[in-house]
Design an enzyme around this catalytic site. Sequence first.
Site, PDB file in Angstrom:
ATOM      1  N   ARG A  12       0.837  -1.206   0.000  1.00  4.74           N
ATOM      2  CA  ARG A  12       0.000   0.000   0.000  1.00  4.74           C
ATOM      3  C   ARG A  12       0.872   1.257   0.000  1.00  4.74           C
ATOM      4  NH1 ARG A  12      -0.908   4.783   2.531  1.00  4.74           N
ATOM      5  NH2 ARG A  12      -0.539   3.780   4.553  1.00  4.74           N
ATOM      6  N   ASP A  13       1.454   1.596   1.120  1.00  5.10           N
ATOM      7  CA  ASP A  13       2.187   2.859   1.212  1.00  5.10           C
ATOM      8  C   ASP A  13       3.442   2.839   0.338  1.00  5.10           C
ATOM      9  OD1 ASP A  13       3.127   5.339   1.936  1.00  5.10           O
ATOM     10  OD2 ASP A  13       3.204   4.958   4.078  1.00  5.10           O
ATOM     11  N   HIS A 203       4.015   4.593  12.727  1.00  8.26           N
ATOM     12  CA  HIS A 203       4.259   4.552  11.276  1.00  8.26           C
ATOM     13  C   HIS A 203       5.253   5.667  10.967  1.00  8.26           C
ATOM     14  CE1 HIS A 203       2.755   4.133   6.986  1.00  8.26           C
ATOM     15  NE2 HIS A 203       3.332   5.320   6.944  1.00  8.26           N
ATOM     16  N   HIS A 205       8.260   7.629   8.609  1.00  6.98           N
ATOM     17  CA  HIS A 205       9.020   7.866   7.381  1.00  6.98           C
ATOM     18  C   HIS A 205      10.395   8.344   7.830  1.00  6.98           C
ATOM     19  CE1 HIS A 205       5.761   7.356   4.349  1.00  6.98           C
ATOM     20  NE2 HIS A 205       5.063   7.381   5.467  1.00  6.98           N
ATOM     21  N   CYS A 236       3.697   9.856   1.028  1.00  4.34           N
ATOM     22  CA  CYS A 236       2.314  10.280   0.815  1.00  4.34           C
ATOM     23  C   CYS A 236       2.226  11.215  -0.384  1.00  4.34           C
ATOM     24  CB  CYS A 236       1.824  10.995   2.080  1.00  4.34           C
ATOM     25  SG  CYS A 236       0.191  11.745   1.892  1.00  4.34           S
ATOM     26  N   ASN A 245       9.213   5.224   3.744  1.00  4.20           N
ATOM     27  CA  ASN A 245       8.939   4.558   5.017  1.00  4.20           C
ATOM     28  C   ASN A 245      10.221   4.043   5.669  1.00  4.20           C
ATOM     29  OD1 ASN A 245       5.847   3.983   5.484  1.00  4.20           O
ATOM     30  ND2 ASN A 245       6.188   3.846   3.281  1.00  4.20           N
TER      31      ASN A 245
END
Lengths: 292, 292
Positions: A12-13, A203, A205, A236, A245
Amino acid sequence: METVKIIDVTPRDGLQDASGYVPVSEKIALIEGLLKAGVRSVEVTAFVRPDWIPLLADADPLVDQLRHLDGEWIALVPNERGLKRAISAGIPAVTLVASASESHNKSNLNRSRVDTLAALARVTELAHQAGMQVKGAISTSFSCPFEGEIPTKDVLMVAEAYLRMGVDAIGIADTMGTANPAAVKERVKELNTVRGKVPLSLHLHDRFGWGLANVAMAYEYGVREYEVALAGLGGCPYAPGAAGNLDTEKLVEFFIAQKIFIPIDLNLLAATRVRLLSVLSRKLAAPVMDEN
Amino acid sequence: METVKIIDVTPRDGLQDASGYVPVSEKIALIEGLLKAGVRSVEVTAFVRPDWIPLLADADPLVDQLRHLDGEWIALVPNERGLKRAISAGIPAVTLVASASESHNKSNLNRSRVDTLAALARVTELAHQAGMQVKGAISTSFSCPFEGEIPTKDVLMVAEAYLRMGVDAIGIADTMGTANPAAVKERVKELNTVRGKVPLSLHLHDRFGWGLANVAMAYEYGVREYEVALAGLGGCPYAPGAAGNLDTEKLVEFFIAQKIFIPIDLNLLAATRVRLLSVLSRKLAAPVMDEN
Protein backbone atom coordinates in the site's frame (compact mmCIF):
# COMPACT_ATOMS: atom_id res chain seq x y z
CA MET A 1 10.17 -12.98 25.93
CA GLU A 2 9.64 -9.50 24.49
CA THR A 3 8.36 -9.27 20.95
CA VAL A 4 6.91 -6.66 18.62
CA LYS A 5 4.41 -6.75 15.79
CA ILE A 6 5.83 -5.80 12.41
CA ILE A 7 3.24 -4.57 9.92
CA ASP A 8 4.61 -4.32 6.41
CA VAL A 9 2.89 -1.62 4.38
CA THR A 10 4.90 -2.06 1.18
CA PRO A 11 2.00 -3.08 -1.09
CA ARG A 12 0.00 0.00 0.00
CA ASP A 13 2.19 2.86 1.21
CA GLY A 14 5.29 1.55 -0.55
CA LEU A 15 3.62 1.32 -3.95
CA GLN A 16 0.89 3.99 -3.95
CA ASP A 17 3.23 6.64 -5.31
CA ALA A 18 5.97 4.43 -6.77
CA SER A 19 7.90 5.14 -9.95
CA GLY A 20 6.23 2.22 -11.74
CA TYR A 21 3.23 -0.06 -11.58
CA VAL A 22 3.52 -3.50 -9.98
CA PRO A 23 1.08 -5.94 -11.63
CA VAL A 24 -1.33 -7.86 -9.40
CA SER A 25 0.60 -11.10 -9.93
CA GLU A 26 3.76 -9.43 -8.62
CA LYS A 27 1.90 -7.86 -5.70
CA ILE A 28 0.74 -11.36 -4.79
CA ALA A 29 4.34 -12.57 -5.07
CA LEU A 30 5.40 -9.70 -2.78
CA ILE A 31 2.76 -10.52 -0.18
CA GLU A 32 3.56 -14.25 -0.39
CA GLY A 33 7.23 -13.40 0.02
CA LEU A 34 6.53 -11.33 3.13
CA LEU A 35 4.36 -14.09 4.58
CA LYS A 36 6.96 -16.75 3.87
CA ALA A 37 9.61 -14.59 5.55
CA GLY A 38 7.41 -14.46 8.64
CA VAL A 39 5.65 -11.12 8.24
CA ARG A 40 2.04 -12.05 8.96
CA SER A 41 0.52 -8.54 9.05
CA VAL A 42 0.53 -6.72 5.74
CA GLU A 43 -1.31 -3.61 4.66
CA VAL A 44 -2.05 -4.90 1.18
CA THR A 45 -3.87 -2.01 -0.46
CA ALA A 46 -6.23 0.95 -0.06
CA PHE A 47 -9.81 1.13 -1.20
CA VAL A 48 -9.62 4.66 -2.56
CA ARG A 49 -10.76 6.30 -5.78
CA PRO A 50 -8.78 4.69 -8.60
CA ASP A 51 -8.42 8.02 -10.36
CA TRP A 52 -6.80 9.48 -7.22
CA ILE A 53 -4.30 6.67 -6.66
CA PRO A 54 -4.06 4.76 -9.96
CA LEU A 55 -1.31 2.46 -8.72
CA LEU A 56 -3.75 0.97 -6.18
CA ALA A 57 -6.70 0.71 -8.59
CA ASP A 58 -6.32 -3.07 -8.55
CA ALA A 59 -7.42 -3.32 -4.90
CA ASP A 60 -10.47 -5.55 -5.57
CA PRO A 61 -8.81 -8.21 -7.77
CA LEU A 62 -5.74 -8.14 -5.51
CA VAL A 63 -7.63 -8.87 -2.30
CA ASP A 64 -9.70 -11.46 -4.12
CA GLN A 65 -6.53 -13.39 -4.93
CA LEU A 66 -5.32 -13.28 -1.31
CA ARG A 67 -8.16 -15.47 -0.03
CA HIS A 68 -6.08 -18.65 -0.15
CA LEU A 69 -3.24 -17.12 1.91
CA ASP A 70 -3.21 -17.25 5.69
CA GLY A 71 -2.07 -13.77 6.75
CA GLU A 72 -3.51 -10.81 8.62
CA TRP A 73 -4.41 -8.61 5.67
CA ILE A 74 -5.21 -4.97 6.24
CA ALA A 75 -6.55 -2.35 3.85
CA LEU A 76 -6.65 1.39 4.21
CA VAL A 77 -10.12 2.86 3.73
CA PRO A 78 -10.74 6.62 3.73
CA ASN A 79 -14.55 6.52 3.97
CA GLU A 80 -17.77 4.48 3.92
CA ARG A 81 -17.56 3.83 0.21
CA GLY A 82 -14.07 2.37 0.63
CA LEU A 83 -15.24 0.31 3.59
CA LYS A 84 -18.03 -1.22 1.53
CA ARG A 85 -15.55 -2.27 -1.13
CA ALA A 86 -13.34 -3.71 1.63
CA ILE A 87 -16.28 -5.67 3.06
CA SER A 88 -17.15 -7.06 -0.41
CA ALA A 89 -13.54 -7.98 -0.98
CA GLY A 90 -13.56 -9.86 2.32
CA ILE A 91 -10.58 -8.25 4.03
CA PRO A 92 -10.53 -8.73 7.83
CA ALA A 93 -8.97 -5.45 9.00
CA VAL A 94 -9.03 -1.82 7.98
CA THR A 95 -7.03 1.27 8.77
CA LEU A 96 -8.86 4.61 8.87
CA VAL A 97 -7.09 7.92 8.41
CA ALA A 98 -7.47 11.38 9.82
CA SER A 99 -4.77 14.03 10.18
CA ALA A 100 -3.67 15.79 13.32
CA SER A 101 -3.14 18.79 11.04
CA GLU A 102 -6.28 20.54 9.82
CA SER A 103 -4.58 21.67 6.57
CA HIS A 104 -3.23 18.23 5.73
CA ASN A 105 -6.60 16.66 6.51
CA LYS A 106 -8.27 19.03 4.04
CA SER A 107 -5.61 18.43 1.40
CA ASN A 108 -5.67 14.63 1.86
CA LEU A 109 -9.37 14.03 2.51
CA ASN A 110 -11.07 17.18 1.23
CA ARG A 111 -12.79 18.03 4.51
CA SER A 112 -12.19 19.19 8.06
CA ARG A 113 -10.92 16.90 10.82
CA VAL A 114 -14.22 17.14 12.67
CA ASP A 115 -16.22 16.13 9.59
CA THR A 116 -13.75 13.35 8.83
CA LEU A 117 -13.97 11.96 12.36
CA ALA A 118 -17.77 12.14 12.37
CA ALA A 119 -17.83 10.09 9.16
CA LEU A 120 -15.24 7.64 10.50
CA ALA A 121 -17.40 6.93 13.57
CA ARG A 122 -20.03 5.52 11.18
CA VAL A 123 -17.32 3.64 9.22
CA THR A 124 -16.04 2.06 12.45
CA GLU A 125 -19.55 0.98 13.41
CA LEU A 126 -20.12 -0.66 10.01
CA ALA A 127 -16.69 -2.31 10.05
CA HIS A 128 -17.33 -3.78 13.49
CA GLN A 129 -20.74 -5.02 12.33
CA ALA A 130 -18.90 -6.79 9.51
CA GLY A 131 -16.56 -8.36 12.08
CA MET A 132 -13.52 -6.35 11.05
CA GLN A 133 -10.66 -5.02 13.15
CA VAL A 134 -10.30 -1.25 12.95
CA LYS A 135 -7.19 0.87 13.43
CA GLY A 136 -7.50 4.64 13.65
CA ALA A 137 -4.40 6.18 12.08
CA ILE A 138 -3.35 9.77 12.74
CA SER A 139 -1.43 11.32 9.85
CA THR A 140 0.95 14.25 10.36
CA SER A 141 1.30 13.40 14.06
CA PHE A 142 4.59 15.31 14.13
CA SER A 143 4.69 17.88 11.35
CA CYS A 144 2.69 18.94 8.35
CA PRO A 145 3.89 20.23 4.96
CA PHE A 146 1.61 23.25 5.34
CA GLU A 147 1.54 24.02 9.08
CA GLY A 148 5.00 22.90 10.23
CA GLU A 149 5.25 21.38 13.71
CA ILE A 150 1.99 19.84 14.98
CA PRO A 151 1.30 20.10 18.72
CA THR A 152 0.73 16.90 20.70
CA LYS A 153 -2.70 18.15 21.80
CA ASP A 154 -3.95 17.88 18.20
CA VAL A 155 -2.75 14.27 18.03
CA LEU A 156 -4.48 13.61 21.33
CA MET A 157 -7.72 15.20 20.07
CA VAL A 158 -7.85 12.84 17.08
CA ALA A 159 -6.85 9.84 19.22
CA GLU A 160 -9.61 10.59 21.73
CA ALA A 161 -12.18 10.81 18.92
CA TYR A 162 -10.99 7.41 17.64
CA LEU A 163 -11.16 5.91 21.14
CA ARG A 164 -14.72 7.17 21.55
CA MET A 165 -15.61 5.32 18.31
CA GLY A 166 -14.16 2.16 19.84
CA VAL A 167 -11.31 1.49 17.42
CA ASP A 168 -9.19 -1.59 18.15
CA ALA A 169 -5.86 0.19 17.71
CA ILE A 170 -4.45 3.70 17.36
CA GLY A 171 -1.65 4.51 14.95
CA ILE A 172 0.49 7.62 14.91
CA ALA A 173 2.12 8.43 11.60
CA ASP A 174 5.14 10.58 10.97
CA THR A 175 3.92 11.44 7.49
CA MET A 176 6.76 13.89 6.79
CA GLY A 177 9.59 11.93 8.38
CA THR A 178 10.55 14.75 10.74
CA ALA A 179 9.83 13.00 14.04
CA ASN A 180 12.61 12.94 16.60
CA PRO A 181 12.92 10.92 19.83
CA ALA A 182 11.88 13.80 22.11
CA ALA A 183 8.73 14.35 20.02
CA VAL A 184 8.01 10.60 19.93
CA LYS A 185 8.39 10.36 23.70
CA GLU A 186 6.02 13.29 24.27
CA ARG A 187 3.29 11.87 22.00
CA VAL A 188 3.58 8.28 23.20
CA LYS A 189 3.49 9.31 26.87
CA GLU A 190 0.39 11.45 26.30
CA LEU A 191 -1.35 8.71 24.32
CA ASN A 192 -0.48 6.15 27.00
CA THR A 193 -2.57 8.16 29.45
CA VAL A 194 -5.75 7.75 27.36
CA ARG A 195 -5.46 4.55 25.32
CA GLY A 196 -5.94 1.95 28.06
CA LYS A 197 -5.32 -1.48 26.54
CA VAL A 198 -5.79 -0.25 22.95
CA PRO A 199 -2.47 -0.91 21.20
CA LEU A 200 -0.47 1.98 19.81
CA SER A 201 1.28 1.58 16.51
CA LEU A 202 3.97 3.79 14.99
CA HIS A 203 4.26 4.55 11.28
CA LEU A 204 7.53 6.27 10.43
CA HIS A 205 9.02 7.87 7.38
CA ASP A 206 12.77 8.16 7.54
CA ARG A 207 13.91 11.49 6.19
CA PHE A 208 16.96 12.26 8.31
CA GLY A 209 18.08 8.81 9.42
CA TRP A 210 16.30 9.28 12.76
CA GLY A 211 13.80 6.45 12.17
CA LEU A 212 15.50 3.86 14.36
CA ALA A 213 16.19 6.42 17.10
CA ASN A 214 12.45 7.13 17.09
CA VAL A 215 11.71 3.42 17.30
CA ALA A 216 14.13 3.03 20.22
CA MET A 217 12.30 5.75 22.13
CA ALA A 218 8.83 4.46 21.20
CA TYR A 219 9.82 0.96 22.33
CA GLU A 220 11.13 2.37 25.61
CA TYR A 221 7.68 3.87 26.24
CA GLY A 222 5.74 0.75 25.36
CA VAL A 223 5.00 0.87 21.61
CA ARG A 224 4.96 -2.72 20.30
CA GLU A 225 3.64 -2.27 16.74
CA TYR A 226 5.56 -0.77 13.85
CA GLU A 227 4.61 -0.11 10.24
CA VAL A 228 7.45 -0.39 7.76
CA ALA A 229 8.13 -1.00 4.07
CA LEU A 230 10.70 -2.96 2.09
CA ALA A 231 13.57 -0.91 0.71
CA GLY A 232 12.16 2.09 2.57
CA LEU A 233 9.72 2.61 -0.32
CA GLY A 234 6.79 4.96 -0.04
CA GLY A 235 5.61 8.43 0.73
CA CYS A 236 2.31 10.28 0.82
CA PRO A 237 1.24 11.78 -2.54
CA TYR A 238 -0.49 14.57 -0.59
CA ALA A 239 2.51 15.48 1.54
CA PRO A 240 5.04 17.16 -0.77
CA GLY A 241 8.60 16.32 0.18
CA ALA A 242 7.73 13.36 2.38
CA ALA A 243 10.41 10.68 2.73
CA GLY A 244 10.11 6.92 2.30
CA ASN A 245 8.94 4.56 5.02
CA LEU A 246 11.22 3.10 7.63
CA ASP A 247 12.88 0.04 6.07
CA THR A 248 11.44 -3.34 7.08
CA GLU A 249 14.76 -5.21 7.01
CA LYS A 250 16.55 -2.49 8.96
CA LEU A 251 13.89 -2.54 11.66
CA VAL A 252 13.88 -6.33 11.98
CA GLU A 253 17.69 -6.42 12.15
CA PHE A 254 17.63 -3.64 14.78
CA PHE A 255 15.20 -5.53 17.01
CA ILE A 256 16.90 -8.89 16.60
CA ALA A 257 20.22 -7.34 17.68
CA GLN A 258 18.46 -6.19 20.85
CA LYS A 259 17.37 -9.75 21.57
CA ILE A 260 13.73 -8.93 20.94
CA PHE A 261 12.06 -12.00 19.51
CA ILE A 262 10.98 -11.53 15.89
CA PRO A 263 10.33 -14.76 13.95
CA ILE A 264 11.23 -13.20 10.59
CA ASP A 265 13.81 -14.55 8.16
CA LEU A 266 16.04 -11.71 6.94
CA ASN A 267 17.28 -13.67 3.91
CA LEU A 268 13.76 -14.32 2.68
CA LEU A 269 12.90 -10.66 3.23
CA ALA A 270 15.91 -9.62 1.19
CA ALA A 271 14.93 -11.96 -1.67
CA THR A 272 11.42 -10.48 -1.64
CA ARG A 273 12.83 -6.96 -1.75
CA VAL A 274 15.16 -7.80 -4.65
CA ARG A 275 12.29 -9.23 -6.72
CA LEU A 276 10.09 -6.21 -6.03
CA LEU A 277 12.82 -3.72 -6.93
CA SER A 278 13.42 -5.53 -10.19
CA VAL A 279 9.73 -5.14 -11.10
CA LEU A 280 9.79 -1.46 -10.12
CA SER A 281 12.89 -0.90 -12.22
CA ARG A 282 10.81 -1.75 -15.31
CA LYS A 283 8.73 1.40 -14.67
CA LEU A 284 5.49 -0.12 -15.98
CA ALA A 285 2.47 2.15 -16.50
CA ALA A 286 -0.63 1.50 -14.41
CA PRO A 287 -3.57 -0.01 -16.28
CA VAL A 288 -6.69 2.17 -16.44
CA MET A 289 -9.45 0.64 -14.28
CA ASP A 290 -13.05 1.63 -13.67
CA GLU A 291 -14.10 2.50 -10.16
CA ASN A 292 -16.51 -0.30 -9.38
CA MET B 1 17.49 24.43 29.54
CA GLU B 2 18.88 21.00 28.71
CA THR B 3 22.23 20.88 26.98
CA VAL B 4 24.90 18.34 26.16
CA LYS B 5 28.67 18.48 25.80
CA ILE B 6 29.95 17.67 22.33
CA ILE B 7 33.56 16.49 22.24
CA ASP B 8 34.94 16.37 18.73
CA VAL B 9 37.64 13.72 18.32
CA THR B 10 38.33 14.28 14.63
CA PRO B 11 41.99 15.33 14.98
CA ARG B 12 42.75 12.20 17.04
CA ASP B 13 40.36 9.32 16.33
CA GLY B 14 39.26 10.72 12.98
CA LEU B 15 42.79 11.04 11.63
CA GLN B 16 44.83 8.34 13.41
CA ASP B 17 44.06 5.77 10.73
CA ALA B 18 43.02 8.08 7.86
CA SER B 19 43.79 7.51 4.21
CA GLY B 20 46.17 10.47 4.13
CA TYR B 21 48.26 12.69 6.37
CA VAL B 22 46.93 16.06 7.45
CA PRO B 23 49.80 18.53 8.00
CA VAL B 24 50.01 20.35 11.32
CA SER B 25 48.91 23.63 9.72
CA GLU B 26 45.74 21.96 8.47
CA LYS B 27 45.13 20.26 11.82
CA ILE B 28 45.31 23.72 13.40
CA ALA B 29 42.85 24.99 10.78
CA LEU B 30 40.57 22.06 11.64
CA ILE B 31 40.71 22.77 15.36
CA GLU B 32 40.23 26.50 14.78
CA GLY B 33 37.26 25.69 12.55
CA LEU B 34 35.70 23.51 15.24
CA LEU B 35 36.27 26.19 17.86
CA LYS B 36 34.80 28.93 15.66
CA ALA B 37 31.74 26.72 15.02
CA GLY B 38 31.24 26.47 18.78
CA VAL B 39 32.85 23.11 19.57
CA ARG B 40 34.99 23.98 22.58
CA SER B 41 36.09 20.45 23.58
CA VAL B 42 38.37 18.74 21.10
CA GLU B 43 40.50 15.63 21.46
CA VAL B 44 43.39 17.03 19.46
CA THR B 45 45.88 14.16 19.40
CA ALA B 46 47.36 11.16 21.19
CA PHE B 47 50.77 10.97 22.80
CA VAL B 48 51.59 7.50 21.54
CA ARG B 49 54.62 5.93 19.93
CA PRO B 50 55.06 7.67 16.56
CA ASP B 51 56.05 4.39 14.92
CA TRP B 52 52.73 2.87 16.07
CA ILE B 53 50.49 5.68 14.87
CA PRO B 54 52.55 7.69 12.36
CA LEU B 55 49.69 10.00 11.46
CA LEU B 56 49.71 11.37 15.03
CA ALA B 57 53.51 11.67 15.29
CA ASP B 58 53.14 15.45 15.17
CA ALA B 59 51.47 15.58 18.61
CA ASP B 60 54.13 17.77 20.24
CA PRO B 61 54.38 20.54 17.59
CA LEU B 62 50.60 20.44 17.18
CA VAL B 63 49.81 21.03 20.83
CA ASP B 64 52.52 23.66 21.00
CA GLN B 65 50.72 25.66 18.30
CA LEU B 66 47.38 25.46 20.13
CA ARG B 67 48.56 27.55 23.06
CA HIS B 68 47.06 30.78 21.67
CA LEU B 69 43.60 29.20 21.19
CA ASP B 70 41.00 29.21 23.94
CA GLY B 71 39.51 25.71 23.81
CA GLU B 72 39.31 22.68 26.08
CA TRP B 73 42.01 20.57 24.46
CA ILE B 74 42.24 16.90 25.30
CA ALA B 75 44.91 14.34 24.38
CA LEU B 76 44.78 10.59 24.59
CA VAL B 77 47.66 9.08 26.56
CA PRO B 78 48.16 5.34 26.87
CA ASN B 79 50.77 5.36 29.62
CA GLU B 80 53.14 7.34 31.84
CA ARG B 81 55.50 8.12 28.99
CA GLY B 82 52.62 9.60 26.99
CA LEU B 83 51.46 11.57 30.02
CA LYS B 84 54.90 13.10 30.47
CA ARG B 85 54.87 14.28 26.87
CA ALA B 86 51.36 15.68 27.43
CA ILE B 87 52.53 17.55 30.54
CA SER B 88 55.48 19.02 28.64
CA ALA B 89 53.22 20.03 25.79
CA GLY B 90 50.97 21.81 28.30
CA ILE B 91 47.65 20.17 27.47
CA PRO B 92 45.02 20.53 30.23
CA ALA B 93 43.12 17.23 29.91
CA VAL B 94 43.91 13.63 29.08
CA THR B 95 41.94 10.54 28.19
CA LEU B 96 43.26 7.19 29.40
CA VAL B 97 42.33 3.92 27.74
CA ALA B 98 41.69 0.40 28.93
CA SER B 99 39.51 -2.20 27.26
CA ALA B 100 36.58 -4.06 28.75
CA SER B 101 37.77 -6.97 26.62
CA GLU B 102 40.94 -8.72 27.80
CA SER B 103 41.89 -9.72 24.24
CA HIS B 104 41.45 -6.22 22.83
CA ASN B 105 43.36 -4.74 25.74
CA LYS B 106 46.28 -7.07 25.00
CA SER B 107 46.12 -6.32 21.28
CA ASN B 108 45.82 -2.56 21.78
CA LEU B 109 48.09 -2.03 24.79
CA ASN B 110 50.24 -5.15 24.91
CA ARG B 111 49.27 -6.13 28.44
CA SER B 112 46.42 -7.40 30.60
CA ARG B 113 43.58 -5.20 31.82
CA VAL B 114 44.76 -5.52 35.42
CA ASP B 115 48.32 -4.45 34.54
CA THR B 116 46.98 -1.61 32.41
CA LEU B 117 44.72 -0.36 35.19
CA ALA B 118 47.50 -0.56 37.77
CA ALA B 119 49.72 1.57 35.54
CA LEU B 120 46.87 4.02 34.83
CA ALA B 121 46.37 4.59 38.57
CA ARG B 122 49.87 6.04 38.66
CA VAL B 123 49.21 8.04 35.45
CA THR B 124 46.05 9.52 36.99
CA GLU B 125 47.95 10.50 40.11
CA LEU B 126 50.66 12.24 38.07
CA ALA B 127 48.10 13.94 35.83
CA HIS B 128 46.23 15.29 38.84
CA GLN B 129 49.49 16.51 40.35
CA ALA B 130 50.03 18.41 37.09
CA GLY B 131 46.54 19.93 37.43
CA MET B 132 45.03 17.99 34.52
CA GLN B 133 41.53 16.65 34.08
CA VAL B 134 41.47 12.87 33.55
CA LYS B 135 38.88 10.79 31.73
CA GLY B 136 39.01 7.02 31.97
CA ALA B 137 37.83 5.57 28.65
CA ILE B 138 36.66 1.98 28.31
CA SER B 139 37.24 0.54 24.83
CA THR B 140 35.17 -2.36 23.51
CA SER B 141 32.40 -1.63 25.99
CA PHE B 142 29.94 -3.51 23.75
CA SER B 143 31.82 -5.97 21.56
CA CYS B 144 35.35 -6.95 20.69
CA PRO B 145 36.78 -8.12 17.35
CA PHE B 146 38.24 -11.17 19.08
CA GLU B 147 35.75 -12.07 21.83
CA GLY B 148 32.42 -10.91 20.36
CA GLU B 149 29.85 -9.54 22.78
CA ILE B 150 31.34 -8.08 25.99
CA PRO B 151 29.32 -8.48 29.18
CA THR B 152 28.33 -5.37 31.13
CA LYS B 153 30.11 -6.69 34.23
CA ASP B 154 33.47 -6.31 32.45
CA VAL B 155 32.67 -2.70 31.63
CA LEU B 156 31.69 -2.16 35.24
CA MET B 157 34.93 -3.76 36.48
CA VAL B 158 37.04 -1.30 34.46
CA ALA B 159 34.81 1.64 35.44
CA GLU B 160 35.14 0.78 39.12
CA ALA B 161 38.93 0.62 38.79
CA TYR B 162 38.89 4.08 37.19
CA LEU B 163 36.61 5.45 39.90
CA ARG B 164 38.96 4.13 42.60
CA MET B 165 41.79 6.06 40.89
CA GLY B 166 39.67 9.20 41.13
CA VAL B 167 39.21 9.98 37.43
CA ASP B 168 37.12 13.07 36.62
CA ALA B 169 35.00 11.36 33.96
CA ILE B 170 34.24 7.89 32.64
CA GLY B 171 33.84 7.18 28.95
CA ILE B 172 32.33 4.10 27.36
CA ALA B 173 33.40 3.43 23.80
CA ASP B 174 31.64 1.32 21.21
CA THR B 175 34.91 0.58 19.47
CA MET B 176 33.36 -1.81 16.93
CA GLY B 177 30.16 0.12 16.25
CA THR B 178 27.90 -2.76 17.23
CA ALA B 179 26.14 -1.13 20.19
CA ASN B 180 22.35 -1.12 20.17
CA PRO B 181 19.92 0.81 22.39
CA ALA B 182 19.17 -2.15 24.67
CA ALA B 183 22.90 -2.68 25.26
CA VAL B 184 23.45 1.05 25.82
CA LYS B 185 20.60 1.18 28.33
CA GLU B 186 21.97 -1.79 30.25
CA ARG B 187 25.50 -0.35 30.49
CA VAL B 188 24.43 3.20 31.30
CA LYS B 189 22.01 2.06 34.01
CA GLU B 190 24.70 -0.12 35.62
CA LEU B 191 27.29 2.65 35.46
CA ASN B 192 24.80 5.13 36.91
CA THR B 193 24.71 3.03 40.07
CA VAL B 194 28.45 3.47 40.70
CA ARG B 195 29.57 6.72 39.13
CA GLY B 196 28.02 9.24 41.53
CA LYS B 197 28.58 12.72 40.12
CA VAL B 198 31.36 11.62 37.78
CA PRO B 199 30.10 12.38 34.25
CA LEU B 200 29.63 9.54 31.78
CA SER B 201 30.58 10.10 28.19
CA LEU B 202 29.67 7.97 25.17
CA HIS B 203 32.00 7.34 22.23
CA LEU B 204 30.20 5.69 19.33
CA HIS B 205 31.21 4.22 16.03
CA ASP B 206 28.35 3.97 13.59
CA ARG B 207 28.48 0.69 11.72
CA PHE B 208 24.79 -0.11 11.17
CA GLY B 209 23.17 3.32 11.34
CA TRP B 210 22.22 2.72 14.97
CA GLY B 211 24.42 5.53 16.32
CA LEU B 212 21.66 8.08 16.86
CA ALA B 213 19.33 5.44 18.31
CA ASN B 214 22.08 4.68 20.81
CA VAL B 215 22.43 8.37 21.61
CA ALA B 216 18.66 8.69 22.11
CA MET B 217 18.74 5.88 24.66
CA ALA B 218 21.89 7.15 26.38
CA TYR B 219 20.36 10.63 26.66
CA GLU B 220 17.18 9.11 28.13
CA TYR B 221 19.31 7.57 30.89
CA GLY B 222 21.28 10.69 31.65
CA VAL B 223 24.38 10.68 29.43
CA ARG B 224 25.24 14.30 28.60
CA GLU B 225 28.65 13.95 26.89
CA TYR B 226 29.22 12.57 23.40
CA GLU B 227 32.39 12.04 21.39
CA VAL B 228 31.99 12.44 17.65
CA ALA B 229 34.02 13.18 14.50
CA LEU B 230 33.46 15.24 11.37
CA ALA B 231 32.31 13.26 8.33
CA GLY B 232 32.11 10.18 10.55
CA LEU B 233 35.87 9.74 10.10
CA GLY B 234 37.86 7.34 12.20
CA GLY B 235 38.27 3.82 13.45
CA CYS B 236 40.63 1.93 15.70
CA PRO B 237 43.71 0.53 13.95
CA TYR B 238 43.69 -2.33 16.47
CA ALA B 239 40.03 -3.28 15.91
CA PRO B 240 39.80 -4.84 12.45
CA GLY B 241 36.53 -3.97 10.72
CA ALA B 242 35.63 -1.12 13.05
CA ALA B 243 33.37 1.57 11.58
CA GLY B 244 33.83 5.35 11.60
CA ASN B 245 32.83 7.61 14.45
CA LEU B 246 29.37 9.01 14.88
CA ASP B 247 29.17 12.12 12.69
CA THR B 248 29.50 15.47 14.53
CA GLU B 249 27.10 17.37 12.29
CA LYS B 250 24.48 14.62 12.39
CA LEU B 251 24.59 14.54 16.19
CA VAL B 252 24.34 18.31 16.55
CA GLU B 253 21.41 18.45 14.09
CA PHE B 254 19.71 15.58 15.96
CA PHE B 255 19.96 17.35 19.32
CA ILE B 256 18.93 20.76 17.96
CA ALA B 257 15.79 19.21 16.45
CA GLN B 258 14.95 17.93 19.92
CA LYS B 259 15.21 21.46 21.31
CA ILE B 260 18.31 20.60 23.29
CA PHE B 261 20.48 23.69 23.47
CA ILE B 262 23.73 23.35 21.54
CA PRO B 263 25.49 26.60 20.69
CA ILE B 264 27.13 25.18 17.57
CA ASP B 265 26.88 26.65 14.06
CA LEU B 266 26.14 23.88 11.55
CA ASN B 267 27.24 25.94 8.56
CA LEU B 268 30.66 26.60 10.07
CA LEU B 269 30.96 22.91 10.97
CA ALA B 270 30.16 21.97 7.37
CA ALA B 271 32.78 24.38 6.03
CA THR B 272 35.36 22.87 8.40
CA ARG B 273 34.44 19.37 7.24
CA VAL B 274 34.71 20.34 3.56
CA ARG B 275 38.19 21.80 4.05
CA LEU B 276 39.38 18.73 5.96
CA LEU B 277 38.03 16.31 3.35
CA SER B 278 39.78 18.24 0.62
CA VAL B 279 43.11 17.83 2.45
CA LEU B 280 42.45 14.12 3.02
CA SER B 281 41.62 13.66 -0.65
CA ARG B 282 45.22 14.59 -1.47
CA LYS B 283 46.35 11.39 0.33
CA LEU B 284 49.59 12.89 1.63
CA ALA B 285 52.19 10.63 3.22
CA ALA B 286 53.03 11.15 6.88
CA PRO B 287 56.44 12.69 7.58
CA VAL B 288 58.86 10.48 9.51
CA MET B 289 59.39 11.88 13.03
CA ASP B 290 61.64 10.83 15.85
CA GLU B 291 60.06 9.72 19.08
CA ASN B 292 61.19 12.42 21.46
